[in-house]
Design a protein around this motif. Structure first.
Motif, short mmCIF file in Angstrom:
data_model
loop_
_atom_site.label_atom_id
_atom_site.label_comp_id
_atom_site.label_asym_id
_atom_site.label_seq_id
_atom_site.Cartn_x
_atom_site.Cartn_y
_atom_site.Cartn_z
N ARG A 30 0.85 -1.18 0.00
CA ARG A 30 0.00 0.00 0.00
C ARG A 30 0.89 1.24 0.00
NH1 ARG A 30 -4.90 -2.43 1.30
NH2 ARG A 30 -6.00 -0.47 1.51
N ALA A 31 1.38 1.61 -1.18
CA ALA A 31 2.35 2.70 -1.28
C ALA A 31 1.72 4.04 -0.91
CB ALA A 31 2.93 2.75 -2.69
N VAL A 32 0.55 4.30 -1.49
CA VAL A 32 -0.19 5.52 -1.16
C VAL A 32 -1.60 5.05 -0.83
CG1 VAL A 32 -1.04 7.74 -2.01
CG2 VAL A 32 1.21 6.91 -2.76
N ASP A 33 -2.08 5.43 0.34
CA ASP A 33 -3.28 4.78 0.85
C ASP A 33 -4.40 5.78 1.17
OD1 ASP A 33 -4.82 2.68 1.57
OD2 ASP A 33 -3.69 2.12 3.36
N GLY A 49 8.65 12.73 4.91
CA GLY A 49 8.43 11.42 5.52
C GLY A 49 9.67 10.59 5.35
N GLU A 50 9.72 9.49 6.10
CA GLU A 50 10.90 8.63 6.03
C GLU A 50 10.73 7.63 4.89
OE1 GLU A 50 12.66 8.09 10.27
OE2 GLU A 50 10.51 7.93 10.47
N SER A 51 11.74 6.77 4.71
CA SER A 51 11.71 5.86 3.57
C SER A 51 10.47 4.95 3.65
CB SER A 51 12.98 5.02 3.52
OG SER A 51 13.25 4.44 4.76
N GLY A 52 9.91 4.68 2.49
CA GLY A 52 8.77 3.78 2.43
C GLY A 52 7.44 4.43 2.77
N CYS A 53 7.42 5.74 2.98
CA CYS A 53 6.15 6.36 3.37
C CYS A 53 5.27 6.63 2.16
CB CYS A 53 6.37 7.64 4.16
SG CYS A 53 6.94 9.03 3.17
N GLY A 54 5.84 6.52 0.94
CA GLY A 54 5.04 6.69 -0.26
C GLY A 54 5.10 8.07 -0.88
N LYS A 55 5.97 8.94 -0.35
CA LYS A 55 6.00 10.32 -0.83
C LYS A 55 6.44 10.42 -2.29
CE LYS A 55 10.50 11.21 1.48
NZ LYS A 55 10.83 9.79 1.75
N SER A 56 7.44 9.62 -2.68
CA SER A 56 7.89 9.66 -4.08
C SER A 56 6.85 9.06 -5.02
CB SER A 56 9.21 8.89 -4.24
OG SER A 56 10.28 9.70 -3.83
N THR A 57 6.22 7.99 -4.58
CA THR A 57 5.17 7.38 -5.40
C THR A 57 4.04 8.38 -5.63
OG1 THR A 57 5.70 5.24 -4.41
CG2 THR A 57 3.63 5.39 -5.62
N LEU A 58 3.71 9.13 -4.59
CA LEU A 58 2.66 10.13 -4.74
C LEU A 58 3.07 11.18 -5.78
CD1 LEU A 58 -0.08 11.18 -3.83
CD2 LEU A 58 1.06 12.48 -2.03
N GLY A 59 4.31 11.63 -5.72
CA GLY A 59 4.81 12.61 -6.70
C GLY A 59 4.72 12.07 -8.11
N ILE A 62 1.18 11.97 -9.42
CA ILE A 62 0.65 13.28 -9.82
C ILE A 62 1.09 13.64 -11.24
CG2 ILE A 62 0.73 15.76 -9.34
CD1 ILE A 62 0.87 14.94 -6.33
N VAL A 63 2.36 13.36 -11.58
CA VAL A 63 2.79 13.70 -12.95
C VAL A 63 2.43 12.62 -13.96
CG1 VAL A 63 4.68 15.23 -12.26
CG2 VAL A 63 5.14 12.80 -12.60
N GLY A 64 1.82 11.53 -13.50
CA GLY A 64 1.37 10.51 -14.45
C GLY A 64 2.37 9.40 -14.73
N LEU A 65 3.44 9.34 -13.96
CA LEU A 65 4.42 8.26 -14.17
C LEU A 65 3.95 6.96 -13.51
CD1 LEU A 65 7.77 10.20 -13.54
CD2 LEU A 65 6.84 9.43 -15.72
N VAL A 66 3.06 7.09 -12.53
CA VAL A 66 2.48 5.92 -11.87
C VAL A 66 0.96 6.10 -11.96
CG1 VAL A 66 2.11 4.80 -9.63
CG2 VAL A 66 4.41 5.57 -10.27
N LYS A 67 0.28 5.00 -12.28
CA LYS A 67 -1.17 5.08 -12.40
C LYS A 67 -1.80 4.71 -11.06
CE LYS A 67 -4.76 3.38 -15.52
NZ LYS A 67 -5.57 4.57 -15.41
#
Lengths: 334, 332
Positions: A30-33, A49-59, A62-67
């Motif tokens: 659950r990367a972003v929940d 946030g610290e590692s694994g909190c999902g902050k990069s996945t959220l970024g 937003i730009v469409g690199l992750v669905k």
């Protein structure tokens, strides 16, 4: 620029209930929940946030690199999740991203001038001469020598590469830049150069930043508002000064206490209680409040019910069962 | 109090395509028992190479220690044979690194590795050594040490691995622990735990810590004295409070001004502007003739570009390698 007291216009970016799940062998990561956020024009929202909190996945979402598995990303009121390629391209021009490791995001075979020009070519902007002129102006603005435009990325230092990334991001006059740990790989003297450049560019162009970092000191320096993430969720969202003067979530307080303050006269690590343990895996995280396994105040309720992100006062939001408004208008926190 | 370790004129070079390049030049300092001395600097400052030179763990070639003395209780480690040096490592001086995984053996249990470290320095039976290993894991606050001892490194989190590294480093009861960026790869809440652990172990074991770091926050929190390195040389030495309150060298001043401070920003309401030191650290084979910092220094004048300022005492037991501070001291 003060965005804290301004009347609230329609947000430049509004993300609603974003969820990003990855199926893995033994469950679901659950990367972003379930995250909702708004970003105003000219504002810097820090995401810490610290590692694994999902902050990069959220970024990246937003730009469409992750669905995302669920949720919407609205730029100027238009949902760009599920937009067609062509629509996406138009929106992407208004939203750019810069990365922690600029080297990995720069094509090593292209001359730097061409790298900065690339978005202009992709979006059919201007004549060759106009593009060339724009590249030189951009290079100059971010502090690169115009004569160095024929050189290749490996000939530049880390800080200069980040400047190349910033020039490329600016090429299409975006409204929003997602900055993913943009200064984390840099030495402190160079980090300061890049932070100052980002601050100046914001003032000149009215840019908005989503500034993602693990470094609370950097985020507190550059952001107007700060969102604190833990295991895929936002646990606290507040204007920056308030987050420092009155942090409410036990995790935010632990994070602030853990930062080694560069001043021997300030209360240090020895004076602060530390939280035990490390961040659990985001594969099947703890039930209820994700932080409860490390929280000194956790009770039975925290395992049973997930605390929603609630507005406590003004711009201050927190996801903890035990934060309450008191009868006299104050706030009680655990 | 007398020193436990004294480094004099340490100079380390690496062979390059055009001959030897000096990466650490004429570094001298002394360590006191039970105290923490920090070497702070940015990448390329030579701080890690200094640490590795003390233990002689740099690959030679390409590295060579070209000059200097490393005196441990009066004995010069640079004159010891490899055999004798091996006895020094772990028993007199231990070292921990940024990335524990590179120093841990992935196919051996952590207990096996700690037992090995213990028995290298002390005559203990296998059972005694195992009991000692469990005790060490306890002391570095690994929960359920009796069971975790049979785990392999990959089963542990980054913070737990660093604890195991610390346990191994303590196995020979060293007088000095060299910690090279020990918390740089860790999350901040775990970093705080490890720093607190190091401070506690230091008072329990009475060892001196040589902390190598780029992080001024970590320095402020755990060091008593600080050496600031730039381009292979020490540019300033001071007690930690003095350094942060009243930096003498313009580079130190720049570093402090470039570091974001949460409390300062929050209290000021508006954000202050960070000091940015223009330019970048020079390559070791392209040092300017005078002060290595002169091309980036806002206070540099003609002499700085021609002549190299020596590291000289200024006041209150401090040292600085800057003509400006030396002039101030002389006129004061």
């Amino acid at each position: 620029m003060s965005t804290q007291d301004a009347p609230v216009p329609a947000p430049l970016l509004a993300i609603e209930d974003i969820q990003v799940l990855f199926p893995v062998r033994h469950g679901t990561l659950r990367a972003v929940d379930g995250i909702s956020l708004e970003l105003q024009r000219g504002e810097t929202l820090g995401l810490v946030g610290e590692s694994g909190c999902g902050k990069s996945t959220l970024g990246k979402t937003i730009v469409g690199l992750v669905k995302p598995t669920r949720g919407s990303v609205k730029l100027n009121g238009v949902d760009i999740v599920g937009a067609s390629r062509q629509e996406l391209r138009r929106h992407r021009a208004r939203m750019q991203m810069i990365f922690q490791d600029p080297y990995a995001s720069l094509n090593p075979r292209l001359a730097v001038g061409r790298i900065i020009e690339e978005p202009l070519i992709v979006h059919n902007m201007g004549s060759r001469a106009e593009r060339r002129e724009k590249v030189l102006a951009l290079a100059q603005r971010v502090g690169l020598h115009p004569e160095s435009m024929n050189r290749h990325p490996h000939e530049f230092s880390g800080g200069q590469r980040q400047r190349i990334g910033i020039a490329r991001a600016l090429a299409l006059n975006p409204e929003l830049i997602i900055c993913d740990e943009p200064v984390s790989a840099l030495d402190v003297s160079v980090q300061a150069q890049v932070i100052n450049l980002l601050v100046d560019l914001q003032r000149e162009h009215g840019l908005s930043y989503l500034f993602i970092s693990h470094d609370l000191s950097v985020v507190q320096h550059i952001a107007h508002r700060v969102a604190v993430m833990y295991l895929g969720k936002i646990v606290e969202l507040s204007p920056r000064a308030r987050l420092w003067s009155q942090p409410l979530h036990p995790y935010t307080r632990a994070l602030i206490n853990a930062v080694p303050v560069p001043d021997p006269e300030q209360p240090g690590l020895r004076e602060h209680p530390l939280i035990e343990g490390e961040i659990p895996s985001s594969i099947d995280p703890p039930s209820g409040c994700h932080f409860r396994t490390r929280c000194p105040f956790a009770a039975a309720e925290c395992a049973e019910r997930e605390p929603p992100l609630r507005n406590i006062t003004g711009d201050h939001w927190v996801a903890c069962h035990f934060v309450e408004r008191t009868a006299d208008g104050g706030i009680s926190a655990p | 109090m007398s020193s436990i370790l004294e480094v004099r004129g340490l100079t380390t070079q690496f062979s390059g395509p055009k001959g030897y390049v000096t990466v650490v030049e004429n570094v001298s300092f002394a360590m006191k028992p039970g105290a923490t001395l920090a070497i702070v600097g940015e990448s390329g400052s030579g701080k890690s190479v200094t640490a590795m030179s003390l233990l002689r763990v740099l690959p030679e070639p390409p590295a060579r220690i070209a000059a200097g003395k490393v005196l441990l209780s009066g004995k010069d480690l640079l004159q010891l044979g490899e055999q004798a040096m091996r006895r020094v490592r772990g028993r007199d001086i231990s070292m921990i690194f940024q990335e524990p995984m590179t120093s841990l053996n992935p196919v051996m249990t952590i207990g096996g590795q700690i037992v090995e470290a213990i028995r290298e320095h002390r005559e203990l039976s296998a059972d005694e050594a195992r009991a000692e290993a469990v005790a060490l894991l306890d002391r570095v606050r690994i929960p359920d040490a009796g069971h975790r001892i049979d785990d392999y490194p990959h089963r542990l989190s980054g913070g737990m691995r660093q604890r195991v590294m610390i346990a191994m480093a303590l196995a020979g009861r060293p007088k000095i622990l060299i910690a090279d960026e020990p918390t740089t790869a860790l999350d901040v809440t775990v970093q705080a735990q490890i720093l607190a652990l190091l401070a506690r172990l230091q008072s329990e074991f009475g060892m001196g810590i040589l902390l190598i770091t780029h992080n001024l926050g970590v320095v402020a929190q755990i060091a008593q004295r600080v050496l600031v390195m730039y381009a292979g040389r020490i540019v300033e030495e001071a007690p930690v409070r003095d350094l942060f309150q009243d930096p003498l060298h313009p580079y130190t001043e720049g570093l402090l001004g470039a570091t974001p401070r949460m409390y300062q920003d929050a209290e000021a309401g508006a954000r202050h502007r960070l000091i940015d030191i223009a330019g970048i650290v020079p390559q070791p084979d392209q040092l300017p003739p005078g002060c290595a910092f002169a091309p980036r220094c806002p206070k540099a004048f003609a002499r700085c570009r021609e002549e190299r300022p020596a590291l000289l005492p200024t006041r209150d037991g401090r040292q600085s390698a800057c003509f400006l501070t030396q002039n101030t001291a002389a006129s004061a």
